[in-house]
Write an enzyme that holds these catalytic residues in place. Structure first.
Site, PDB file in Angstrom:
ATOM      1  N   ASP A  68       0.884  -1.166   0.000  1.00 44.45           N
ATOM      2  CA  ASP A  68       0.000   0.000   0.000  1.00 44.45           C
ATOM      3  C   ASP A  68       0.919   1.212   0.000  1.00 44.45           C
ATOM      4  O   ASP A  68       1.618   1.468   0.980  1.00 44.45           O
ATOM      5  CB  ASP A  68      -0.879  -0.043   1.255  1.00 44.45           C
ATOM      6  CG  ASP A  68      -1.729   1.209   1.420  1.00 44.45           C
ATOM      7  OD1 ASP A  68      -1.524   2.183   0.660  1.00 44.45           O
ATOM      8  OD2 ASP A  68      -2.576   1.218   2.330  1.00 44.45           O
ATOM      9  N   TYR A 114       2.299  -0.748  15.424  1.00 46.86           N
ATOM     10  CA  TYR A 114       1.420  -0.690  14.261  1.00 46.86           C
ATOM     11  C   TYR A 114       1.905   0.342  13.250  1.00 46.86           C
ATOM     12  O   TYR A 114       2.134   1.483  13.572  1.00 46.86           O
ATOM     13  CB  TYR A 114      -0.010  -0.345  14.680  1.00 46.86           C
ATOM     14  CG  TYR A 114      -0.910  -0.184  13.478  1.00 46.86           C
ATOM     15  CD1 TYR A 114      -1.201  -1.284  12.691  1.00 46.86           C
ATOM     16  CD2 TYR A 114      -1.414   1.046  13.115  1.00 46.86           C
ATOM     17  CE1 TYR A 114      -1.989  -1.155  11.568  1.00 46.86           C
ATOM     18  CE2 TYR A 114      -2.213   1.189  12.001  1.00 46.86           C
ATOM     19  CZ  TYR A 114      -2.494   0.086  11.234  1.00 46.86           C
ATOM     20  OH  TYR A 114      -3.278   0.217  10.125  1.00 46.86           O
ATOM     21  N   LYS A 125      -1.306  -1.878   7.338  1.00 44.00           N
ATOM     22  CA  LYS A 125      -1.955  -3.179   7.235  1.00 44.00           C
ATOM     23  C   LYS A 125      -1.095  -4.172   6.475  1.00 44.00           C
ATOM     24  O   LYS A 125      -0.335  -3.816   5.603  1.00 44.00           O
ATOM     25  CB  LYS A 125      -3.286  -3.037   6.506  1.00 44.00           C
ATOM     26  CG  LYS A 125      -4.332  -2.344   7.320  1.00 44.00           C
ATOM     27  CD  LYS A 125      -5.279  -3.218   8.118  1.00 44.00           C
ATOM     28  CE  LYS A 125      -4.850  -4.557   8.552  1.00 44.00           C
ATOM     29  NZ  LYS A 125      -3.900  -4.541   9.641  1.00 44.00           N
TER      30      LYS A 125
END
Ligand code: F6R
Ligand code: MG
Ligand code: MG
Length: 367
Positions: A14, A231, A234
């Site tokens: 991404d 994090y 994704k």
């Protein structure tokens, strides 16, 4: 003469969403196509296709350099960097979000992009399906892969095709410990299920036909959250499955996605939601940034040429699965911030827990 081996590499990242995290701007796809067609002209790759699922740019390439080849990985990396430049110009959302490093260092694994690659000798006819998902994580493949390669209620060939009757073995990654184990089905089916029933930790990485150890499937098992220690985006996964003639038939492979099972991901990577199989043009997760999507690109290989893609979920026989996914999505959404819709605290990819606990710490009293 040794038969010529071909490698199928699917590498994705991404590098910028349009609008938000829902889809990809066509300019990124054009940039990737330009890069890969130059590489094809130079003979580095045999063939390629560029697709996208949600906000993920998917590079599907064939070549003769084997898996984990640094030239191929560098090509993918440079393609993502070039697409990032375009994403920055257009101020697309999260430009370069999956490129976790400033410089390429030999292998894109561990640098953010997801990778699934397999090398094999092309059979007389070589049907393959590349699955690409958005708003979920690599464990999402566990249930369909189990059904496709181990469940006779899904795959009739396990029972009635002598060339598959010996079963398949599953290589499983323990993402937490960084270890792998191979389990053989049907004999070790229950052991396998103990592990892969927890897809947040145990993920099927590859499947082999036991009779000749021929590779049947390979999945990307990178988890960005583990890679970066926190994090950072994704880890929407990809999966390659070989079909027919001693492997599960195309229809048996697709049947593995006929149940919209609950997967981790969706909004903020922090929710459970149904995995919805959709045609290419419907892979734009929008409701609550979801629900999670999967597309299936079918190809026939011809000396490395990728004849396709054929949009495998563009079929009304999957309408009912999509409808069921929408019903499940609605049902899950009604839980709002409650588990099991929201993930357990330690599995969420965004968390305000430390700040909240810091503020409340003096107010907890012995019970
Ligand atoms: C999930 C996903 C989105 C974002 C959400 C918030 O994989 O990518 O659901 O998490 O849109 O995004 P930010 O924090 O970038 O505003
Ligand atoms: Mg994104
Ligand atoms: Mg994505």
């Amino acid at each position: 003469m040794a038969e010529e081996r071909i490698t199928l590499s699917v590498i994705k990242a991404d590098v910028g969403g349009y609008v938000g995290h829902s889809s990809i701007h066509p300019a990124l796809i054009d940039t990737a196509k330009e890069r890969l067609s130059t590489a094809k002209e130079k003979g580095l790759i045999v063939d390629f296709h560029v697709l996208r699922c949600g906000d993920d740019l998917e590079l599907i390439m064939t070549h003769k350099k084997g898996v984990d080849n640094s030239d191929i990985h560098e090509l993918a990396w440079n393609t993502f960097v070039a697409a990032t430049e375009v994403a920055k110009e257009l101020k697309l959302y999260g430009a370069g979000q999956d490129l976790l490093s400033d410089a390429f260092s030999g292998n894109v694994k561990g640098m953010g992009p997801g990778v699934a690659e397999m090398e094999f000798v092309e059979r007389k006819s070589e049907p393959v399906i590349v699955f690409m998902a958005d708003k979920t994580s690599p464990g999402a493949w566990n249930l369909p892969l189990f059904r496709i390669f181990a469940d006779p209620f899904n795959t009739a060939g396990l029972v009635i095709d002598p060339s598959m009757h010996g079963g398949f073995s599953f290589e499983v990654l323990d993402a937490k410990e960084g270890k792998t184990i191979t389990l053989s089905c049907p004999e070790e089916m229950y052991d396998l299920l103990v592990l892969i029933g927890s897809p947040d930790r145990y993920m099927i990485r590859a499947v082999y036909r036991k009779s000749d150890n021929e590779i049947g499937a390979v999945a990307s098992t990178q988890r960005l959250s583990y890679i970066a220690g926190k994090y950072v985006g994704k880890d929407d996964p990809v999966l390659i499955v070989r079909c027919q003639a001693g492997m599960p038939a195309v229809g048996e492979v697709l049947e593995g996605f006929s149940f919209p099972h609950l997967v981790e991901g969706w909004m903020r990577g922090s929710h459970q939601g149904p995995l919805m199989p959709v045609p290419f043009y419907e892979a734009n997760p929008s409701r609550f940034d979801g629900p999670p999507r999967v597309i299936a690109a079918g190809f026939q290989l011809a000396q490395g040429r990728l004849v396709g893609p054929h949009d495998m979920f563009d079929d009304p026989s999957f309408d009912e699965v999509r409808r069921q996914a929408n019903i499940v999505a609605e049902y899950m959404r009604r839980h709002g911030p409650f588990q099991p819709h929201r993930l357990p605290l330690e599995e969420m990819e965004y968390t305000t827990l430390p700040q909240v606990m810091e503020r409340l710490k003096g107010r907890f009293k012995e019970d």
